[in-house]
Motif scaffolding. Structure first.
Motif, PDB file in Angstrom:
ATOM      1  N   PRO A   1      -4.234  -4.526   1.582  1.00 20.66           N
ATOM      2  CA  PRO A   1      -3.189  -4.543   2.621  1.00 20.66           C
ATOM      3  C   PRO A   1      -1.763  -4.418   2.103  1.00 20.66           C
ATOM      4  CG  PRO A   1      -4.857  -6.160   3.127  1.00 20.66           C
ATOM      5  CD  PRO A   1      -5.197  -5.608   1.766  1.00 20.66           C
ATOM      6  N   VAL A   2      -1.436  -5.071   1.010  1.00 16.18           N
ATOM      7  CA  VAL A   2      -0.053  -4.994   0.514  1.00 16.18           C
ATOM      8  C   VAL A   2       0.281  -3.574   0.065  1.00 16.18           C
ATOM      9  CG1 VAL A   2      -0.547  -5.710  -1.869  1.00 16.18           C
ATOM     10  CG2 VAL A   2       1.700  -6.138  -0.887  1.00 16.18           C
ATOM     11  N   TYR A   3      -0.645  -2.896  -0.599  1.00 14.55           N
ATOM     12  CA  TYR A   3      -0.402  -1.517  -1.026  1.00 14.55           C
ATOM     13  C   TYR A   3      -0.394  -0.573   0.166  1.00 14.55           C
ATOM     14  CZ  TYR A   3      -1.019  -3.196  -5.779  1.00 14.55           C
ATOM     15  OH  TYR A   3      -0.871  -3.872  -6.961  1.00 14.55           O
ATOM     16  N   ARG A   4      -1.197  -0.860   1.173  1.00 18.56           N
ATOM     17  CA  ARG A   4      -1.211  -0.040   2.388  1.00 18.56           C
ATOM     18  C   ARG A   4       0.143  -0.148   3.097  1.00 18.56           C
ATOM     19  NH1 ARG A   4      -4.885  -2.393   5.866  1.00 18.56           N
ATOM     20  NH2 ARG A   4      -6.471  -1.941   4.310  1.00 18.56           N
ATOM     21  N   GLU A   5       0.672  -1.365   3.140  1.00 14.55           N
ATOM     22  CA  GLU A   5       1.979  -1.566   3.776  1.00 14.55           C
ATOM     23  C   GLU A   5       3.073  -0.808   3.025  1.00 14.55           C
ATOM     24  OE1 GLU A   5       4.861  -5.259   5.129  1.00 14.55           O
ATOM     25  OE2 GLU A   5       2.796  -5.684   4.552  1.00 14.55           O
ATOM     26  N   ILE A   6       3.024  -0.863   1.708  1.00 17.22           N
ATOM     27  CA  ILE A   6       3.999  -0.122   0.893  1.00 17.22           C
ATOM     28  C   ILE A   6       3.834   1.371   1.122  1.00 17.22           C
ATOM     29  CG2 ILE A   6       4.686   0.471  -1.471  1.00 17.22           C
ATOM     30  CD1 ILE A   6       3.901  -2.466  -2.197  1.00 17.22           C
ATOM     31  N   ALA A   7       2.599   1.845   1.122  1.00 18.83           N
ATOM     32  CA  ALA A   7       2.338   3.269   1.335  1.00 18.83           C
ATOM     33  C   ALA A   7       2.802   3.715   2.714  1.00 18.83           C
ATOM     34  CB  ALA A   7       0.856   3.565   1.151  1.00 18.83           C
ATOM     35  N   ASP A   8       2.569   2.902   3.732  1.00 21.13           N
ATOM     36  CA  ASP A   8       3.013   3.242   5.085  1.00 21.13           C
ATOM     37  C   ASP A   8       4.532   3.296   5.176  1.00 21.13           C
ATOM     38  OD1 ASP A   8       0.406   3.427   6.023  1.00 21.13           O
ATOM     39  OD2 ASP A   8       0.393   1.411   6.898  1.00 21.13           O
ATOM     40  N   SER A   9       5.201   2.386   4.492  1.00 23.22           N
ATOM     41  CA  SER A   9       6.663   2.304   4.581  1.00 23.22           C
ATOM     42  C   SER A   9       7.376   3.263   3.639  1.00 23.22           C
ATOM     43  CB  SER A   9       7.136   0.885   4.255  1.00 23.22           C
ATOM     44  OG  SER A   9       6.628  -0.020   5.186  1.00 23.22           O
TER      45      SER A   9
ATOM     46  N   ALA B   1       3.036   3.981  -7.851  1.00 17.49           N
ATOM     47  CA  ALA B   1       3.954   3.644  -8.955  1.00 17.49           C
ATOM     48  C   ALA B   1       4.102   2.132  -9.085  1.00 17.49           C
ATOM     49  CB  ALA B   1       5.318   4.298  -8.719  1.00 17.49           C
ATOM     50  N   ILE B   2       4.240   1.446  -7.963  1.00 16.34           N
ATOM     51  CA  ILE B   2       4.337  -0.013  -7.992  1.00 16.34           C
ATOM     52  C   ILE B   2       3.057  -0.615  -8.537  1.00 16.34           C
ATOM     53  CG2 ILE B   2       4.470  -2.072  -6.511  1.00 16.34           C
ATOM     54  CD1 ILE B   2       6.508  -0.467  -4.814  1.00 16.34           C
ATOM     55  N   TYR B   3       1.921  -0.076  -8.119  1.00 18.49           N
ATOM     56  CA  TYR B   3       0.622  -0.552  -8.620  1.00 18.49           C
ATOM     57  C   TYR B   3       0.556  -0.403 -10.138  1.00 18.49           C
ATOM     58  CZ  TYR B   3      -4.296  -0.412  -9.845  1.00 18.49           C
ATOM     59  OH  TYR B   3      -5.499  -0.627 -10.457  1.00 18.49           O
ATOM     60  N   ARG B   4       0.925   0.761 -10.646  1.00 14.93           N
ATOM     61  CA  ARG B   4       0.854   0.993 -12.091  1.00 14.93           C
ATOM     62  C   ARG B   4       1.804   0.073 -12.870  1.00 14.93           C
ATOM     63  NH1 ARG B   4       1.788   6.163 -10.635  1.00 14.93           N
ATOM     64  NH2 ARG B   4      -0.071   7.179  -9.869  1.00 14.93           N
ATOM     65  N   LEU B   5       2.980  -0.155 -12.330  1.00 19.90           N
ATOM     66  CA  LEU B   5       3.975  -0.982 -13.022  1.00 19.90           C
ATOM     67  C   LEU B   5       3.649  -2.471 -13.004  1.00 19.90           C
ATOM     68  CD1 LEU B   5       7.302   0.694 -11.839  1.00 19.90           C
ATOM     69  CD2 LEU B   5       6.490   0.537 -14.193  1.00 19.90           C
ATOM     70  N   PHE B   6       3.102  -2.956 -11.886  1.00 19.66           N
ATOM     71  CA  PHE B   6       3.019  -4.398 -11.694  1.00 19.66           C
ATOM     72  C   PHE B   6       1.619  -4.938 -11.432  1.00 19.66           C
ATOM     73  CE2 PHE B   6       7.273  -3.099 -10.167  1.00 19.66           C
ATOM     74  CZ  PHE B   6       8.035  -3.752 -11.112  1.00 19.66           C
ATOM     75  N   LYS B   7       0.590  -4.114 -11.560  1.00 22.24           N
ATOM     76  CA  LYS B   7      -0.763  -4.599 -11.240  1.00 22.24           C
ATOM     77  C   LYS B   7      -1.103  -5.841 -12.055  1.00 22.24           C
ATOM     78  CE  LYS B   7      -2.944  -1.351 -14.379  1.00 22.24           C
ATOM     79  NZ  LYS B   7      -3.781  -0.177 -14.488  1.00 22.24           N
ATOM     80  N   GLY B   8      -1.714  -6.792 -11.380  1.00 24.69           N
ATOM     81  CA  GLY B   8      -2.117  -8.033 -12.021  1.00 24.69           C
ATOM     82  C   GLY B   8      -1.032  -9.089 -12.089  1.00 24.69           C
ATOM     83  N   GLN B   9       0.190  -8.744 -11.681  1.00 26.73           N
ATOM     84  CA  GLN B   9       1.299  -9.696 -11.736  1.00 26.73           C
ATOM     85  C   GLN B   9       1.601 -10.221 -10.336  1.00 26.73           C
ATOM     86  OE1 GLN B   9       4.778  -8.453 -13.939  1.00 26.73           O
ATOM     87  NE2 GLN B   9       3.593  -6.828 -14.901  1.00 26.73           N
ATOM     88  N   GLN B  10       2.055 -11.437 -10.279  1.00 29.79           N
ATOM     89  CA  GLN B  10       2.523 -11.984  -9.017  1.00 29.79           C
ATOM     90  C   GLN B  10       4.039 -11.854  -9.005  1.00 29.79           C
ATOM     91  OE1 GLN B  10       1.113 -15.889  -8.169  1.00 29.79           O
ATOM     92  NE2 GLN B  10       2.207 -16.020  -6.242  1.00 29.79           N
ATOM     93  N   ILE B  11       4.560 -11.232  -7.972  1.00 27.68           N
ATOM     94  CA  ILE B  11       5.992 -10.952  -7.908  1.00 27.68           C
ATOM     95  C   ILE B  11       6.587 -11.646  -6.698  1.00 27.68           C
ATOM     96  CG2 ILE B  11       7.725  -9.144  -7.651  1.00 27.68           C
ATOM     97  CD1 ILE B  11       5.713  -7.239  -8.940  1.00 27.68           C
ATOM     98  N   CYS B  12       7.737 -12.265  -6.917  1.00 26.67           N
ATOM     99  CA  CYS B  12       8.487 -12.904  -5.837  1.00 26.67           C
ATOM    100  C   CYS B  12       9.864 -12.262  -5.821  1.00 26.67           C
ATOM    101  CB  CYS B  12       8.586 -14.401  -6.091  1.00 26.67           C
ATOM    102  SG  CYS B  12       9.550 -15.258  -4.859  1.00 26.67           S
ATOM    103  N   PHE B  13      10.250 -11.687  -4.705  1.00 31.64           N
ATOM    104  CA  PHE B  13      11.555 -11.053  -4.603  1.00 31.64           C
ATOM    105  C   PHE B  13      12.562 -12.050  -4.054  1.00 31.64           C
ATOM    106  CE2 PHE B  13       8.627  -7.497  -4.419  1.00 31.64           C
ATOM    107  CZ  PHE B  13       9.192  -6.633  -5.330  1.00 31.64           C
TER     108      PHE B  13
END
Length: 86
Positions: A11-19, A27-39
């Motif tokens: 769902p999170v990647y789908r939301e990014i892809a939709d937006s 690109a976000i998946y490749r850069l940050f996969k496996g990490q928990q990110i808080c903006f």
């Protein structure tokens, strides 16, 4: 990946892809996969904002600066007070 394969995404990647598009999601998946990110809620660094507020403060515009930079007027006055003490 075909456009109709978007439903296969988490769902999170789908939301990014939709937006932002599938390329950005990948690109976000490749850069940050496996990490928990808080903006952070704020885009700009607190130090930069303090400097900017103090530079723009003219003695009468604390309310305008608070609105402009999405701070409370109390916070703007505290920033100015702390900077002028130094």
């Amino acid at each position: 990946m075909a456009e109709n394969d978007l439903e296969l995404l988490n769902p999170v990647y789908r939301e990014i892809a939709d937006s932002l598009g599938i390329d950005t999601a990948m690109a976000i998946y490749r850069l940050f996969k496996g990490q928990q990110i808080c903006f952070p809620v704020r885009l700009y660094s607190p130090d930069s904002m303090r400097e900017l507020i103090c530079r723009e403060f003219d003695g009468t515009n604390a309310r305008m600066l608070a609105t402009k930079y999405n701070y409370s007027e109390k916070t703007v006055r505290r920033i100015i007070k702390n900077i002028t003490k130094k």
